[in-house]
Design a protein around this motif. Sequence first.
Motif, PDB file in Angstrom:
ATOM      1  N   THR A 205      40.896  34.795  39.645  1.00  0.00           N
ATOM      2  CA  THR A 205      40.074  33.675  39.188  1.00  0.00           C
ATOM      3  C   THR A 205      40.939  32.683  38.428  1.00  0.00           C
ATOM      4  OG1 THR A 205      39.524  34.767  37.103  1.00  0.00           O
ATOM      5  CG2 THR A 205      37.993  35.110  38.932  1.00  0.00           C
TER       6      THR A 205
ATOM      7  N   ILE B 135      40.654  40.531  43.150  1.00  0.00           N
ATOM      8  CA  ILE B 135      39.924  39.368  42.645  1.00  0.00           C
ATOM      9  C   ILE B 135      40.846  38.551  41.756  1.00  0.00           C
ATOM     10  CG2 ILE B 135      37.961  38.594  41.256  1.00  0.00           C
ATOM     11  CD1 ILE B 135      36.681  41.382  41.931  1.00  0.00           C
TER      12      ILE B 135
ATOM     13  N   TYR C 152      27.257  38.268  47.880  1.00  0.00           N
ATOM     14  CA  TYR C 152      28.665  38.666  47.884  1.00  0.00           C
ATOM     15  C   TYR C 152      28.908  39.841  48.837  1.00  0.00           C
ATOM     16  CZ  TYR C 152      29.909  35.795  43.762  1.00  0.00           C
ATOM     17  OH  TYR C 152      30.173  34.768  42.895  1.00  0.00           O
TER      18      TYR C 152
ATOM     19  N   LYS D 281      33.543  38.233  37.897  1.00  0.00           N
ATOM     20  CA  LYS D 281      34.388  39.319  38.396  1.00  0.00           C
ATOM     21  C   LYS D 281      33.573  40.599  38.574  1.00  0.00           C
ATOM     22  CE  LYS D 281      38.836  37.899  36.432  1.00  0.00           C
ATOM     23  NZ  LYS D 281      39.869  38.262  35.454  1.00  0.00           N
TER      24      LYS D 281
ATOM     25  N   PHE E  54      34.434  43.868  46.430  1.00  0.00           N
ATOM     26  CA  PHE E  54      35.736  43.204  46.392  1.00  0.00           C
ATOM     27  C   PHE E  54      36.669  43.955  45.447  1.00  0.00           C
ATOM     28  CE2 PHE E  54      33.066  39.761  47.912  1.00  0.00           C
ATOM     29  CZ  PHE E  54      33.863  39.185  48.893  1.00  0.00           C
TER      30      PHE E  54
ATOM     31  N   ALA F 105      31.494  40.394  41.741  1.00  0.00           N
ATOM     32  CA  ALA F 105      32.333  40.576  42.929  1.00  0.00           C
ATOM     33  C   ALA F 105      32.742  42.037  43.097  1.00  0.00           C
ATOM     34  CB  ALA F 105      33.565  39.675  42.844  1.00  0.00           C
ATOM     35  N   THR F 106      33.087  42.698  42.010  1.00  0.00           N
ATOM     36  CA  THR F 106      33.443  44.120  42.056  1.00  0.00           C
ATOM     37  C   THR F 106      32.258  44.947  42.525  1.00  0.00           C
ATOM     38  OG1 THR F 106      35.056  43.828  40.279  1.00  0.00           O
ATOM     39  CG2 THR F 106      34.295  46.069  40.686  1.00  0.00           C
TER      40      THR F 106
ATOM     41  N   TYR G  77      31.413  39.927  51.909  1.00  0.00           N
ATOM     42  CA  TYR G  77      32.442  40.970  51.980  1.00  0.00           C
ATOM     43  C   TYR G  77      32.453  41.647  53.352  1.00  0.00           C
ATOM     44  CZ  TYR G  77      35.176  45.079  50.733  1.00  0.00           C
ATOM     45  OH  TYR G  77      36.130  46.059  50.699  1.00  0.00           O
TER      46      TYR G  77
END
Length: 174
Positions: A164, A162, A106, A151, A159, A154-155, A110
Motif C-alpha cells: 500500500t 499486499i 475482494y 490490509k 491476498f 484484503a488478507t 482474488y
Amino acid sequence: ESNNHNKKLHILSAPSGYGREIFEVADELKSNNYKKYAYVNWHLLDLNKKLFSEIEKKFNKNNHNLKYWKGDALNHKIFTKMGKFDLIMSTGFVDFLPDDKAVKFYRLVYKTLKSKGKFVTSGMKKHRLSDYLLRNIAELHTFYRTEEQLKDLATSAGFKSIRTYQEPNKILTM
C-alpha cells in the motif's frame, strides 16, 4: 496464433463507471507506441449498460480493444463468465461497501486474477468537509478505512502479498 494468445494481457475495471483510469493508461501506451499495446484487451464491468455507448462516444477516441460487461461487481456469476485477468482495477468502490461486502468483492477479485495477477484498489480516511458533502449533498454513506483496515480486508479475502501507499495528505490509500 496460439503463441499470440499467450501474450494477451487482460485488464479489467470493476465497476468501471466511465473507466477513466483505463483510458488514461491505454491512451498513454498507444501514444508512446508501447510495443505490447496490441496485446492488451481492456474490459469494463458496470451495471449501467447505457454507460457503454457514452464511453464509446466520449472516451474511446483512440479505438482501444474494449470489451463491455454488464453486471453486478458483487455477483460471482459475471466474474465466472468473464474469465481470468492479469490486472483488475477498482477505485472508489469499496468506500461505499460495509466490510462484509468489501471482503466479498475482494474474494471475487482474488479468484478472478491469474496466478501472477495484480489488483489495484483504493480506500479513504474520513475528511470532515468531504464527508459532509457526500452525506448531505450527494446522500452517499461512505465507509472510511485506515491503511491497516484495508490490509485486513484484503488478507481476509485471501491476498497474501499486499503493498500500500498513501498520498501526501494520507487521506487516500492505494
